[in-house]
Scaffold this motif. Structure first.
Motif, PDB file in Angstrom:
ATOM      1  N   MET A  39     -85.547  85.670 -51.400  1.00 12.83           N
ATOM      2  CA  MET A  39     -85.625  84.936 -52.663  1.00 12.83           C
ATOM      3  C   MET A  39     -86.374  85.790 -53.671  1.00 12.83           C
ATOM      4  N   GLY A  40     -86.007  85.665 -54.945  1.00 14.81           N
ATOM      5  CA  GLY A  40     -86.735  86.371 -55.984  1.00 14.81           C
ATOM      6  C   GLY A  40     -86.616  85.641 -57.302  1.00 14.81           C
ATOM      7  N   ALA A 286     -89.408  76.039 -51.951  1.00 16.91           N
ATOM      8  CA  ALA A 286     -89.742  77.463 -51.982  1.00 16.91           C
ATOM      9  C   ALA A 286     -89.202  78.104 -53.260  1.00 16.91           C
ATOM     10  N   TYR A 287     -88.005  77.725 -53.638  1.00 19.19           N
ATOM     11  CA  TYR A 287     -87.404  78.253 -54.875  1.00 19.19           C
ATOM     12  C   TYR A 287     -88.266  77.905 -56.083  1.00 19.19           C
ATOM     13  N   ASP A 288     -88.791  76.688 -56.125  1.00 20.16           N
ATOM     14  CA  ASP A 288     -89.651  76.286 -57.244  1.00 20.16           C
ATOM     15  C   ASP A 288     -90.884  77.179 -57.324  1.00 20.16           C
ATOM     16  N   ARG A 289     -91.472  77.507 -56.178  1.00 16.26           N
ATOM     17  CA  ARG A 289     -92.650  78.382 -56.166  1.00 16.26           C
ATOM     18  C   ARG A 289     -92.304  79.788 -56.634  1.00 16.26           C
ATOM     19  N   GLY A 293     -93.528  81.902 -60.007  1.00 17.87           N
ATOM     20  CA  GLY A 293     -94.413  83.026 -59.725  1.00 17.87           C
ATOM     21  C   GLY A 293     -95.613  82.667 -58.879  1.00 17.87           C
ATOM     22  N   ARG A 294     -95.475  81.639 -58.026  1.00 21.33           N
ATOM     23  CA  ARG A 294     -96.598  81.195 -57.200  1.00 21.33           C
ATOM     24  C   ARG A 294     -96.412  81.627 -55.744  1.00 21.33           C
ATOM     25  N   THR A 295     -96.310  82.938 -55.512  1.00 23.51           N
ATOM     26  CA  THR A 295     -96.113  83.434 -54.148  1.00 23.51           C
ATOM     27  C   THR A 295     -97.226  84.363 -53.698  1.00 23.51           C
ATOM     28  N   VAL A 300     -90.780  85.660 -50.345  1.00 26.92           N
ATOM     29  CA  VAL A 300     -90.276  84.489 -49.631  1.00 26.92           C
ATOM     30  C   VAL A 300     -88.903  84.813 -49.042  1.00 26.92           C
ATOM     31  N   VAL A 301     -88.745  84.542 -47.749  1.00 26.85           N
ATOM     32  CA  VAL A 301     -87.511  84.811 -47.031  1.00 26.85           C
ATOM     33  C   VAL A 301     -87.071  83.530 -46.323  1.00 26.85           C
TER      34      VAL A 301
END
Length: 304
Positions: A39-40, A286-289, A293-295, A300-301
């Motif tokens: 994810m990016g 996870a996509y929302d984070r 930019g909250r990673t 995230v994979v």
């Protein structure tokens, strides 16, 4: 099959979907059983019109992943059923991406995965790694030159630090204090706290080039580049050229040969990534984070 993506044309919410399996692969295509998918922040562009990858909703998002080859189409050479492969694919040949249990992939964009690294680790590599390689290829700096990397603690920046240091460049990175030790371990000679509003004044000027991986920072970085130097932005905000500085935006492209070299470097410990595995069913949150930019600098994979 389970998937994470958009439910229809014009939809922007990322949701859990039940999609049909991909069609049999056509010429030059393969079908993979996805083992992990990256994810990016760019993924939000896929369903908002910012990046046309041929998405045909309802469809899974995701332009990078790792999987085992399930089926091989006509004309494909060097890839067999059962092989573990990694790819960044855009446009998406089946109109649907890697955030699913299966994906249809362009064989020319695929690299074989060496033995050793887990799929969740390899899946942290494609888009970020290819971007870093292609920036350094564009800059074509020789050993000893000075490179400023803005957002060195991010997934792309951290890989760029490692690749640049390995090429003999003198790397200065902006990052949070929590990432400083890690980036020095990766080869950065200096790490500057980007939280400090005066960080541009704390950096030495005269950089041969700057890599921009954080929005809104390009103008400040440009002031630190020497006359006749270079600036490459990954955030589509390269400023107007001045003082003979070449200022350009860069957009990643699939490249199987580059990806194969990255996977080999990863397998031999020459590159390190920090994935955060997330079950596919938890993909929407996870996509929302990721989009926000909250990673904390971790990639995230998704894992089906």
């Amino acid at each position: 099959m389970k998937a994470i993506g958009v439910s229809g044309p014009g939809k922007t919410d990322v949701v859990l979907l039940d999609l049909p399996e991909p069609p049999p692969p056509g010429r030059g295509q393969i079908v993979v059983d996805v083992e992990a998918a990256g994810m990016g922040p760019w993924d939000r562009l896929l369903n908002t019109g910012g990046w046309d990858v041929g998405l045909r909703p309802p469809a899974a998002l995701g332009v990078e992943g790792v999987g085992r080859v399930r089926a091989v189409g006509p004309g494909v050479q060097g890839i067999s059923v059962g092989d573990r492969v990694v790819a960044h694919d855009a446009p998406l040949p089946g109109g649907s991406g890697f955030w699913a249990e299966q994906a249809l992939v362009t064989a020319a964009h695929v690299a074989l995965v060496p033995d050793g690294p887990e799929s969740v680790v390899v899946a942290a590599l494609p888009v970020n790694g290819l971007t870093a390689v292609q920036v350094l290829e564009t800059l074509a700096l020789t050993a000893g030159k000075r490179l400023l990397i803005i957002n060195g603690g991010g997934s792309t920046g951290a890989l760029a630090v490692q690749l640049a240091a390995a090429a003999g460049l003198e790397v200065t990175a902006t990052a949070s204090p929590s990432a400083a030790e890690r980036l020095r371990d990766f080869g950065a000679s200096e790490v500057i706290d980007y939280h400090d509003p005066a960080w541009p004044e704390r950096a030495r000027t005269g950089f041969d080039a700057a890599l921009i991986a954080a929005p809104g920072t390009a103008s400040s970085a440009l002031s630190l580049v020497r006359d006749g130097g270079q600036l490459v932005s990954l955030t589509s905000d390269a400023p107007r050229s001045e003082r003979g500085i070449a200022s350009t935006d860069l957009y990643v492209r699939p490249d199987a040969a580059q990806l194969a070299r990255l996977a080999t470097d990863l397998a031999h410990g020459r590159l390190r990534v920090t994935p955060e595995p997330v079950p596919l069913v938890d993909g929407p949150s996870a996509y929302d984070r990721v989009a926000a930019g909250r990673t904390a600098g971790r990639k995230v994979v998704l894992v089906p």
